[in-house]
Design an enzyme around this catalytic site. Structure first.
Site, PDB file in Angstrom:
ATOM      1  N   LYS A  75      35.087 -25.819  22.337  1.00  0.00           N
ATOM      2  CA  LYS A  75      34.447 -26.620  23.399  1.00  0.00           C
ATOM      3  C   LYS A  75      33.003 -26.149  23.576  1.00  0.00           C
ATOM      4  O   LYS A  75      32.725 -24.935  23.524  1.00  0.00           O
ATOM      5  CB  LYS A  75      35.228 -26.432  24.692  1.00  0.00           C
ATOM      6  CG  LYS A  75      34.739 -27.246  25.893  1.00  0.00           C
ATOM      7  CD  LYS A  75      35.615 -26.940  27.109  1.00  0.00           C
ATOM      8  CE  LYS A  75      35.222 -27.772  28.309  1.00  0.00           C
ATOM      9  NZ  LYS A  75      36.086 -27.446  29.474  1.00  0.00           N
ATOM     10  N   SER A 150      38.027 -31.322  31.668  1.00  0.00           N
ATOM     11  CA  SER A 150      36.757 -31.523  31.002  1.00  0.00           C
ATOM     12  C   SER A 150      36.805 -31.247  29.483  1.00  0.00           C
ATOM     13  O   SER A 150      35.809 -31.543  28.799  1.00  0.00           O
ATOM     14  CB  SER A 150      35.705 -30.607  31.623  1.00  0.00           C
ATOM     15  OG  SER A 150      36.100 -29.260  31.533  1.00  0.00           O
ATOM     16  N   SER A 174      41.336 -28.386  33.362  1.00  0.00           N
ATOM     17  CA  SER A 174      40.560 -28.951  32.257  1.00  0.00           C
ATOM     18  C   SER A 174      41.064 -28.675  30.848  1.00  0.00           C
ATOM     19  O   SER A 174      40.497 -29.212  29.899  1.00  0.00           O
ATOM     20  CB  SER A 174      39.099 -28.481  32.358  1.00  0.00           C
ATOM     21  OG  SER A 174      38.490 -29.100  33.474  1.00  0.00           O
TER      22      SER A 174
END
Lengths: 463, 74
Positions: A75, A150, A174
């Site tokens: 990420k 996210s 997330s």
């Protein structure tokens, strides 16, 4: 769909090289990323160079670790030396770190091959991954649906087979929300189990790093690599790291799986409830004892978590908040809220945190782990702002975080695993929550259930 | 039952603390803050008087003792 274990075996048996495997995933990314937007940055040259080095090392009898030659994604909040790290934000669009995050260091030391950096909700501060600066991420199961956030790019990348594992972060769900919406496994470890060094922070006391994978055993392999003390992260625990990989054969005899009688099964999509209660039946079939438990005030826990998140996130970003035009409207609204929260609210929220942590310990006197849904519905549509769940209209963000956010406040390990498909063909996620530092039990229960649920290996038909 | 004091005037707080927030943006966040406060404010009375915040505790080498490895956790 390959797992890490299978890919490692193929390389060990010389049926596939790291370069061949990496080329496969890079080709897949090239084919699919225009549709899914799971990757912000693809590091093709570096990936192939890393893979070639892995093959050369293996030829000479050197295998770095369980991720030797395994292509992974990270990420884009984890610093990667020499590779831009945007945090999904205009503010960091040109930021190229001179250091690796601790997690990246450990993955590389174990032989992982970095394919690239995944797209995320701006600044990791939301659950849609509709990023105004880097584009919208799409759910591989239905391109009109959210992947969650996210860590939406990570969820989308793993679910579509663009990588064998993608790292995510979880401040209020997330990792688990994209895992639930995209039909992958997602692990949020105990607070302090995995170092936060080198992760661009959203929040200082709720952020956690963890993997999204195609199987529970893969998540365990990754946790074995990334867990452990790091003196560069003050909150990093020195507690010894277990071997988290579950055995091949698992019985749940003697394990008490708690089914909350309040909160977690209120206001759910009926298909989600049916699927998760089916998981409870599966656990019983494996020898587990299903016990009914009453959980403390989760609405209060969620509100407390939100006060902490709003305050800490706004404090973290304070120096940038005069650049209002550089933020998306949704995250700007959250930062504005956080700036107005009084310090006494924040301090009292941290005091309440202690109260709730102690109250929750009573739950784990009756059960060894809890089984709940991860999200109250399958993935909403892109652009949808409200859901109707159980007859009530709810904001999409608040609904999607309702069942996961509080666990960050409590610091407990939590695993999201896919447990079925809705009538519309969308994944449904179950959540297992354990005592602090009992990831071994959570992963063992998760792996046992995954073996009988039969979701592992399913591919999104849209692709 | 605890008495909950009247809601805060977020507009006045914003004028003092964050005058750069435009009126239109403020109008969007106030309802969310009102809703959060309605749930959170009554909770503050739940913590017994002596309850300390759950800050991360830092322990220097000189302070640590055997078995203190997890001093960072409550």
């Amino acid at each position: 769909m390959l797992t890490i274990g299978e890919a490692a075996s193929l390389q060990r048996d010389r049926k596939l090289s790291a370069v061949e495997l990496t080329r496969h995933y890079l080709d897949h990314i090239e084919k699919l990323n225009a549709k899914l937007n799971a990757f912000i940055t693809v590091t093709s040259e570096r990936a192939l160079a890393d893979a070639a080095r892995c093959d050369e090392e293996r030829k000479h009898g050197k295998v770095r670790g369980p991720l030797h030659g395994i292509p992974v994604a990270i990420k884009d909040v984890f610093c990667t030396r020499g590779v831009r790290t945007t945090c999904g934000s205009k503010l960091f669009s040109d930021y190229v770190p001179d250091h690796d995050a601790a997690v990246v260091e450990r993955l590389q030391a174990a032989g992982a091959v970095l394919l690239g950096k995944t797209t995320l909700h701006e600044l990791a501060y939301g659950i849609t991954s509709n990023n105004p600066h880097f584009g919208t991420v799409h759910n591989p199961w239905d391109l009109e649906r959210l992947p969650g956030g996210s860590s939406g790019g990570s969820g989308s990348a793993v679910a579509s087979g663009m990588c064998l594992m993608a790292m995510g972060t979880d401040t209020g769900g997330s990792i688990r929300i994209p895992a639930s919406f995209c039909g992958t496994v997602g692990l949020k470890p105990t607070t302090g189990r995995v170092s936060r060094y080198g992760i661009l922070p959203l929040d200082f006391t709720l952020d956690h790093a963890g993997p999204l994978t195609a199987s529970v055993r893969d998540a365990a392999v990754v946790l074995n690599v990334i867990a452990g003390r790091d003196t560069r992260d003050d909150s990093s625990s020195a507690r010894p790291v277990a071997n988290y990989l579950p055995p091949a054969e698992i019985s749940l005899r003697g394990v008490r799986v708690g089914l909350p009688e309040n909160f977690f099964f209120d206001r759910l999509d009926p298909e989600v409830e049916r699927a998760v209660r089916g998981v409870a039946d599966a656990a019983k079939g494996l020898g587990a004892e299903i016990v009914s438990v009453k959980v403390p005030d989760m609405e209060g826990i969620n509100a407390t978590a939100r006060v902490i998140l709003l305050s800490e996130a706004s404090a973290a970003m304070e120096r940038f908040l005069d650049r209002r035009g550089d933020f998306g409207a949704d995250v700007l609204a959250l930062f504005d809220q956080g700036r107005l929260i009084p310090a006494t609210y924040y301090i009292n929220a941290q005091r309440l945190r202690r109260v709730y942590m102690l109250e929750f310990q009573a739950v784990f006197e009756r059960a060894d782990c809890l089984l709940t849904p991860a999200t109250p519905t399958p993935a909403p549509r892109i652009g949808q702002t409200e859901l109707v769940v159980g007859g009530n209209r709810e904001d999409v963000r608040l609904a999607s975080t309702r069942l996961v956010r509080g666990i960050n406040l409590l610091g407990l390990p939590a695993l999201s695993l896919p447990c079925g498909l809705s009538g519309e063909g969308l994944p449904i996620g179950a959540q297992l929550i354990g005592r602090a530092f009992e990831e071994e039990l959570v992963l063992r229960v998760g792996a046992a259930l995954e073996d009988v649920i039969g979701f592992r290996g399913r591919r999104p038909p849209a692709l | 039952m605890y008495n909950v004091a009247p809601m805060r005037n977020w507009k006045q707080i914003a004028a003092a603390l964050a005058p750069d927030i435009p009126e239109a943006d403020l109008a969007r966040v106030i309802p969310a803050l009102d809703a959060l406060e309605a749930v959170f404010r009554p909770l503050m009375h739940r913590a017994p008087h002596e309850t300390e915040p759950a800050y991360i505790m830092l322990v220097t080498k000189a302070q640590s003792e055997p078995g203190d490895e997890d001093k960072a956790h409550i």
